[in-house]
Design a protein around this motif. Sequence first.
Motif, PDB file in Angstrom:
ATOM      1  N   GLY A  64       0.513   1.280  -5.440  1.00 36.29           N
ATOM      2  CA  GLY A  64       1.963   2.130  -5.684  1.00 36.29           C
ATOM      3  C   GLY A  64       2.624   1.842  -4.449  1.00 36.29           C
ATOM      4  O   GLY A  64       2.689   1.332  -3.562  1.00 36.29           O
ATOM      5  N   GLU A  65       3.602   3.027  -4.403  1.00 40.55           N
ATOM      6  CA  GLU A  65       4.687   2.988  -3.376  1.00 40.55           C
ATOM      7  C   GLU A  65       4.327   3.558  -2.209  1.00 40.55           C
ATOM      8  O   GLU A  65       3.805   4.815  -2.410  1.00 40.55           O
ATOM      9  N   ASN A  66       4.420   3.077  -1.200  1.00 43.02           N
ATOM     10  CA  ASN A  66       4.296   3.390   0.180  1.00 43.02           C
ATOM     11  C   ASN A  66       5.528   3.705   0.921  1.00 43.02           C
ATOM     12  O   ASN A  66       6.288   2.519   1.071  1.00 43.02           O
ATOM     13  N   ASN A  67       6.071   4.912   1.329  1.00 48.04           N
ATOM     14  CA  ASN A  67       7.228   4.990   2.176  1.00 48.04           C
ATOM     15  C   ASN A  67       7.284   4.548   3.574  1.00 48.04           C
ATOM     16  O   ASN A  67       6.204   4.580   4.183  1.00 48.04           O
TER      17      ASN A  67
ATOM     18  N   VAL B  21       7.120   0.124   0.537  1.00 48.46           N
ATOM     19  CA  VAL B  21       6.328  -1.223   0.125  1.00 48.46           C
ATOM     20  C   VAL B  21       5.629  -0.740  -1.150  1.00 48.46           C
ATOM     21  O   VAL B  21       4.989   0.405  -1.098  1.00 48.46           O
ATOM     22  N   ASN B  22       5.787  -1.394  -2.349  1.00 43.86           N
ATOM     23  CA  ASN B  22       5.040  -1.027  -3.525  1.00 43.86           C
ATOM     24  C   ASN B  22       3.856  -2.214  -3.542  1.00 43.86           C
ATOM     25  O   ASN B  22       4.180  -3.437  -4.091  1.00 43.86           O
ATOM     26  N   PHE B  23       2.559  -1.606  -3.693  1.00 47.67           N
ATOM     27  CA  PHE B  23       1.729  -2.655  -3.985  1.00 47.67           C
ATOM     28  C   PHE B  23       1.140  -2.570  -5.204  1.00 47.67           C
ATOM     29  O   PHE B  23       1.038  -1.425  -5.779  1.00 47.67           O
ATOM     30  N   THR B  24       1.119  -3.728  -5.949  1.00 47.25           N
ATOM     31  CA  THR B  24       0.504  -3.567  -7.274  1.00 47.25           C
ATOM     32  C   THR B  24      -0.902  -4.073  -7.100  1.00 47.25           C
ATOM     33  O   THR B  24      -1.820  -3.832  -8.228  1.00 47.25           O
ATOM     34  N   GLU B  25      -1.473  -4.817  -6.214  1.00 44.35           N
ATOM     35  CA  GLU B  25      -2.614  -5.166  -5.750  1.00 44.35           C
ATOM     36  C   GLU B  25      -3.077  -4.961  -4.347  1.00 44.35           C
ATOM     37  O   GLU B  25      -2.302  -5.363  -3.623  1.00 44.35           O
ATOM     38  N   LEU B  26      -4.157  -4.461  -3.996  1.00 40.91           N
ATOM     39  CA  LEU B  26      -4.397  -4.214  -2.820  1.00 40.91           C
ATOM     40  C   LEU B  26      -5.950  -4.247  -2.455  1.00 40.91           C
ATOM     41  O   LEU B  26      -6.631  -3.168  -3.064  1.00 40.91           O
ATOM     42  N   SER B  27      -6.500  -5.115  -1.622  1.00 44.19           N
ATOM     43  CA  SER B  27      -7.933  -5.045  -1.335  1.00 44.19           C
ATOM     44  C   SER B  27      -7.996  -5.950  -0.122  1.00 44.19           C
ATOM     45  O   SER B  27      -7.110  -6.395   0.520  1.00 44.19           O
TER      46      SER B  27
ATOM     47  N   THR C 106      -9.172  -8.615   0.370  1.00 51.36           N
ATOM     48  CA  THR C 106      -8.932 -10.265   0.087  1.00 51.36           C
ATOM     49  C   THR C 106      -7.647 -10.671  -0.148  1.00 51.36           C
ATOM     50  O   THR C 106      -7.239 -11.547  -0.383  1.00 51.36           O
ATOM     51  N   SER C 107      -6.893  -9.484  -0.806  1.00 49.41           N
ATOM     52  CA  SER C 107      -5.397  -9.794  -1.267  1.00 49.41           C
ATOM     53  C   SER C 107      -4.435  -8.654  -1.468  1.00 49.41           C
ATOM     54  O   SER C 107      -5.125  -7.444  -1.489  1.00 49.41           O
ATOM     55  N   ALA C 108      -3.492  -8.903  -1.128  1.00 50.05           N
ATOM     56  CA  ALA C 108      -2.489  -7.669  -1.151  1.00 50.05           C
ATOM     57  C   ALA C 108      -1.110  -8.654  -2.053  1.00 50.05           C
ATOM     58  O   ALA C 108      -0.566  -9.667  -1.881  1.00 50.05           O
ATOM     59  N   LEU C 109      -0.481  -7.681  -2.903  1.00 48.51           N
ATOM     60  CA  LEU C 109       0.441  -8.038  -3.888  1.00 48.51           C
ATOM     61  C   LEU C 109       1.484  -7.110  -4.151  1.00 48.51           C
ATOM     62  O   LEU C 109       0.846  -6.024  -4.542  1.00 48.51           O
ATOM     63  N   GLY C 110       2.579  -7.344  -4.005  1.00 45.95           N
ATOM     64  CA  GLY C 110       3.656  -6.448  -4.050  1.00 45.95           C
ATOM     65  C   GLY C 110       5.306  -6.611  -3.686  1.00 45.95           C
ATOM     66  O   GLY C 110       5.594  -7.897  -3.446  1.00 45.95           O
ATOM     67  N   THR C 111       5.725  -5.483  -3.835  1.00 46.30           N
ATOM     68  CA  THR C 111       7.564  -5.843  -3.263  1.00 46.30           C
ATOM     69  C   THR C 111       7.659  -4.849  -2.248  1.00 46.30           C
ATOM     70  O   THR C 111       6.699  -3.851  -1.863  1.00 46.30           O
ATOM     71  N   PHE C 112       8.939  -5.134  -1.596  1.00 44.06           N
ATOM     72  CA  PHE C 112       9.517  -4.095  -0.555  1.00 44.06           C
ATOM     73  C   PHE C 112      10.854  -4.314  -0.553  1.00 44.06           C
ATOM     74  O   PHE C 112      11.502  -5.205  -0.647  1.00 44.06           O
ATOM     75  N   GLU C 113      11.543  -2.979   0.177  1.00 43.87           N
ATOM     76  CA  GLU C 113      12.947  -3.110   0.617  1.00 43.87           C
ATOM     77  C   GLU C 113      12.933  -1.972   1.543  1.00 43.87           C
ATOM     78  O   GLU C 113      12.425  -1.013   1.414  1.00 43.87           O
ATOM     79  N   CYS C 114      13.864  -2.079   2.332  1.00 43.90           N
ATOM     80  CA  CYS C 114      14.167  -1.213   3.454  1.00 43.90           C
ATOM     81  C   CYS C 114      15.472  -1.153   4.102  1.00 43.90           C
ATOM     82  O   CYS C 114      16.237  -2.523   4.230  1.00 43.90           O
ATOM     83  N   ILE C 115      15.921  -0.320   4.393  1.00 45.83           N
ATOM     84  CA  ILE C 115      17.370  -0.404   5.470  1.00 45.83           C
ATOM     85  C   ILE C 115      16.694   0.172   7.008  1.00 45.83           C
ATOM     86  O   ILE C 115      16.052   1.016   7.138  1.00 45.83           O
ATOM     87  N   LEU C 116      17.232  -0.720   7.858  1.00 44.71           N
ATOM     88  CA  LEU C 116      16.937  -0.728   9.204  1.00 44.71           C
ATOM     89  C   LEU C 116      18.028  -0.665  10.018  1.00 44.71           C
ATOM     90  O   LEU C 116      19.274  -0.606   9.570  1.00 44.71           O
TER      91      LEU C 116
ATOM     92  N   LYS D 115       9.183  -9.613  -1.718  1.00 44.64           N
ATOM     93  CA  LYS D 115       8.127 -10.019  -2.462  1.00 44.64           C
ATOM     94  C   LYS D 115       6.919 -10.578  -1.754  1.00 44.64           C
ATOM     95  O   LYS D 115       7.355 -11.374  -0.791  1.00 44.64           O
ATOM     96  N   PHE D 116       5.782 -10.388  -1.841  1.00 43.50           N
ATOM     97  CA  PHE D 116       4.541 -10.839  -1.258  1.00 43.50           C
ATOM     98  C   PHE D 116       3.461 -11.011  -2.257  1.00 43.50           C
ATOM     99  O   PHE D 116       3.167 -10.323  -3.072  1.00 43.50           O
ATOM    100  N   ASN D 117       2.656 -12.103  -2.030  1.00 39.24           N
ATOM    101  CA  ASN D 117       1.463 -12.346  -2.790  1.00 39.24           C
ATOM    102  C   ASN D 117       0.381 -13.013  -1.422  1.00 39.24           C
ATOM    103  O   ASN D 117       0.523 -14.305  -1.359  1.00 39.24           O
ATOM    104  N   LEU D 118      -0.345 -12.136  -0.871  1.00 43.46           N
ATOM    105  CA  LEU D 118      -1.097 -12.746   0.275  1.00 43.46           C
ATOM    106  C   LEU D 118      -2.550 -12.659  -0.321  1.00 43.46           C
ATOM    107  O   LEU D 118      -3.054 -11.949  -0.751  1.00 43.46           O
ATOM    108  N   SER D 119      -3.040 -13.809   0.289  1.00 41.10           N
ATOM    109  CA  SER D 119      -4.555 -13.767  -0.027  1.00 41.10           C
ATOM    110  C   SER D 119      -5.501 -14.068   1.305  1.00 41.10           C
ATOM    111  O   SER D 119      -4.737 -13.939   2.249  1.00 41.10           O
TER     112      SER D 119
END
Length: 172
Positions: free
Chosen positions: A91-94, A130-136, A138-148, A162-166
């Motif tokens: 889910g969403e992580n601020n 950062v919004n994780f739709t999958e997190l373990s 062995t893998s992390a899948l999600g989306t993100f956006e930010c103002i810096l 977007k990321f899909n990390l294995s």
Amino acid sequence: MKTTFLKTAILIFMTTIFSCEDNTNTNDSTGNDSFSCYVNGKLYIPSAGTGIGGGNIRPFAWAYDDNGKRITINSGGEYTLFINILTPTEGENNLNEELRNSLDYGSKGMVVHNELIFYNTKNNQNNGFVNFTELSETSALGTFECILYNDKGDELKVTNGKFNLSLDSKKN
């Protein structure tokens, strides 16, 4: 007549094949080990480097450690983009803390920098997510956006991330 038609058809076919646009630079992070976003509207896909002795370095790395207490994503190329999240959940992580430097593992935030720029999240402000739709482990899948922000208060917008990390991309 048939020869002219055949030559014309071959010419059109060859022109079509060689003039096709290369669409490999898209923001379609759908496969394993993919990471992309837009930085101020410009597509950013991390690029790999060359390590000591000529070995290839992956364009990004990530770690999910301390028994799920922290996830870190670090990319290279035109920019270094560093994201650190404490106690991540699906889910969403601020991202609401300023990172002290580009390797601050004790705060929830993002940094984008290179030799010329340094942009950071701010404390006590909802800079993005950062919004994780999958997190373990062995893998992390999600989306993100930010103002810096830089030290002058100028904004840098990171959007459509977007990321899909294995497991394969965890180490360089």
